[in-house]
Design a protein around this motif. Structure first.
Motif: not given
Length: 568
Positions: A159-160, A162, A170, A536, A538
């Motif tokens: 995730g870092q 994205y 992503n 993420s 999101r």
């Protein structure tokens, strides 16, 4: 061009992490060589270089070639499908496979040659002695920092990297080696996953989501014991119909049948692959972002099923598939879930035509028709068929539409229409219920919407002489609700179907649909849509406005369902 630089920049941290992992063995080997002059370090590193080159080329090219089909980065789920490589390769053409192999060989040889050549040139310059080994030992410090992702509390994770609201950007930033090996390291403690809430809060959030069993409600059928045909339509998303979507040219027969039967117009697939969709349809069980329950026999054998309930009620049960039923452990699940007979490509007549996946839908439906007209009338029967022609590479004995994808769905529609028309002319039609439902939806290559509600929206249609009258049921539901709704219509208990709901019952007062994908969830209710990416955090699709309640319910369902899986 700006997107390319953004992907490269944001992906650097995981690239450095992978580089750190790859550097550990060469640094240690070089340090040992400085201490012990006789140590054959360069000879010892050659196999490591070969392994490194092979990993980089195989993982990189596999990820690159599979991403357009899967829509997510290469991870441990690939091993779920490698036990039947023939079925996996059936999704692609021979040129695709040959080009992929060629790319692996070219890149692997290039990387291997570069590594070996560099070592050959630099090795004579090494000085021997403990003091000269010290720099290589000290370099392990920053190397471990690279692996860890820095000195912050959070360690390196997918995730870092994205950075965009476009999911494929992503994914492009994620190093495929990191994605694969980090997923391999995940513990199989299902109950420890997605723990967003304490037990009290979780109970309060989910207490009204799955109403108690109710056999009351609208009666759709003319008989309590119809003969039943369940047709599971490969990839047949609602968008490939006219009555629910935007392609009437694809589905004239389905659209016509929808006007004759009961159409559940707001049904959603629980997941994105056939093995997961089958569990949802046949066992009324939910789906999981990163687990395939069909591939977990110790879990799947604890599930209830429509076939088992009907068998116990006196039905004869059978399953037909034109392909290999062993794929993803399907045959074992079917036979363990109440199907008394499973017919597939290995047992179908050799005289039938074959494509990459097996017997096309038209001839397979002809086999099903012949079975139906031969069935004795002294007991009810339940037959399930999984179609296959509307699957990559969309190789069908039919040509009406220019798009290969639309044409394959049109072939399924044509085959379905012909099958139903033949049955209408038989005595079996009077007491027959035919249920058509998709295993999952389909997003065409190049689209970035594969996790959207539009893709997960699927048709669910009941037709046949046993249907009382045409109507449209517009209650929000998922394919896992089919089990409870059908069994309730037959007056049979569905109490053991933990996450299935009778959508026609009076106590179905909070309609919603919930689905998962790798690695995220979608939650739809009458207030709107929330589709979340778990990596993420999101929202991928949030309409008409963000909703804390929808997000909380989706996360609560992730936790609740994983807790249930852990207990099985």
């Amino acid at each position: 061009m700006g997107d390319i630089f953004a992907v490269l920049y944001h992906g650097l941290s995981l690239d450095f992490s992978v580089l750190g992992y790859l550097l550990v063995i060469p640094l240690l080997t070089t340090a040992v060589s400085c201490f012990f002059c006789a140590f054959p370090a360069r000879r010892a590193l050659r196999p490591y270089h070969i392994l490194t080159a092979a990993l980089i080329s195989i993982v990189g090219i596999t990820d690159l070639r599979l991403y357009p089909f899967w829509g997510f980065k290469l991870d441990a789920s690939i091993f779920l499908y490698l036990d039947q490589p023939g079925e996996a390769f059936a999704s692609v053409s021979l040129p695709f496979i040959l080009l992929s192999i060629l790319l692996v060989l070219v890149i692997g040889l290039a990387v291997g040659f570069a590594l070996d050549r560099t070592t050959e040139k630099r090795w004579p310059e090494l000085r021997r002695g403990g003091l000269y080994a010290l720099p290589f030992v000290l370099l392990l410090g920053p190397t471990f920092l690279m692996i860890r992702g820095g000195v912050s509390q959070a360690t390196a994770n997918v995730g870092q990297v994205y950075f965009s609201d476009r999911q494929y950007l992503n994914h492009a930033a994620v190093n495929p080696l990191f994605s694969l090996f980090s997923s391999l390291g995940k513990a199989e403690d299902y109950g420890a996953e997605y723990n967003a809430f304490d037990e009290k809060t979780l109970g309060e959030l989910t207490k009204d989501l799955f109403p108690a069993e109710s056999l009351e409600g609208d009666t759709l059928l003319t008989t309590r014991r119809p003969n039943i045909v369940l047709l599971i339509l490969e990839s047949y998303g609602a968008r490939y119909t006219g009555v629910l979507g935007e392609k009437p040219e694809v589905s004239p027969h389905f659209d016509s049948l929808a006007r004759e039967g009961v159409l559940f117009s707001r049904c959603y697939a629980n997941s994105y692959r056939t093995d997961r969709g089958l569990i949802s349809i046949l066992s009324g069980y939910t789906s999981f972002p990163t687990h395939s329950v069909m591939k977990l026999p110790v879990k799947s054998r604890t599930l209830p099923s429509i076939a088992e309930s009907l068998r116990d009620a006196g039905y004869a049960t059978s399953f037909l598939y034109g392909g290999d039923a062993n794929f993803t452990g399907m045959k074992g699940y079917l036979l363990g879930s109440g199907y008394q007979q499973v017919t597939d490509d290995h047992t179908l007549p050799h005289s039938l035509p074959r494509t990459n996946w097996g017997v096309p839908d038209g001839p397979a439906l002809d086999v099903l028709y012949d079975e139906i007209v031969r069935m004795p009338s002294d007991r009810p029967w339940y037959k399930t068929m999984l179609t296959l022609s509307s699957h990559e590479p969309f190789d069908v004995p039919y040509k009406r539409l220019s798009s290969p994808v639309s044409n394959a769905f049109a072939y399924l529609d044509e085959s379905l229409g012909r099958f139903v028309a033949r049955l209408k002319a038989t005595p079996q039609w009077k007491d027959l219920l035919i249920i058509c439902v998709a295993d999952h939806g389909y997003s065409e290559l190049g689209s970035d919407d594969r996790n959207s509600t539009a893709v997960h929206h699927i048709p669910l249609l009941w037709i046949g002489g046993a249907v009382r009258s045409p109507r449209v049921v517009d209650a929000l539901m998922t394919q896992s609700d089919l089990s409870a709704t059908l069994l309730a219509q037959l007056g049979l208990s569905y109490r053991s179907f933990t996450f299935a709901r009778n959508v026609l019952a009076p106590n179905y007062t909070y309609p919603f649909a919930y689905y998962t994908f790798n690695d995220g969830f979608g939650f739809v209710d009458n207030t709107g849509v929330t589709v979340m990416d778990n990596v993420s955090g999101r929202g991928i699709e949030v309409t008409p406005a963000p909703s804390k309640r929808r997000t909380a319910l989706g996360r609560a369902l992730l936790q609740l369902t994983h807790d249930d899986l852990a207990r099985r």
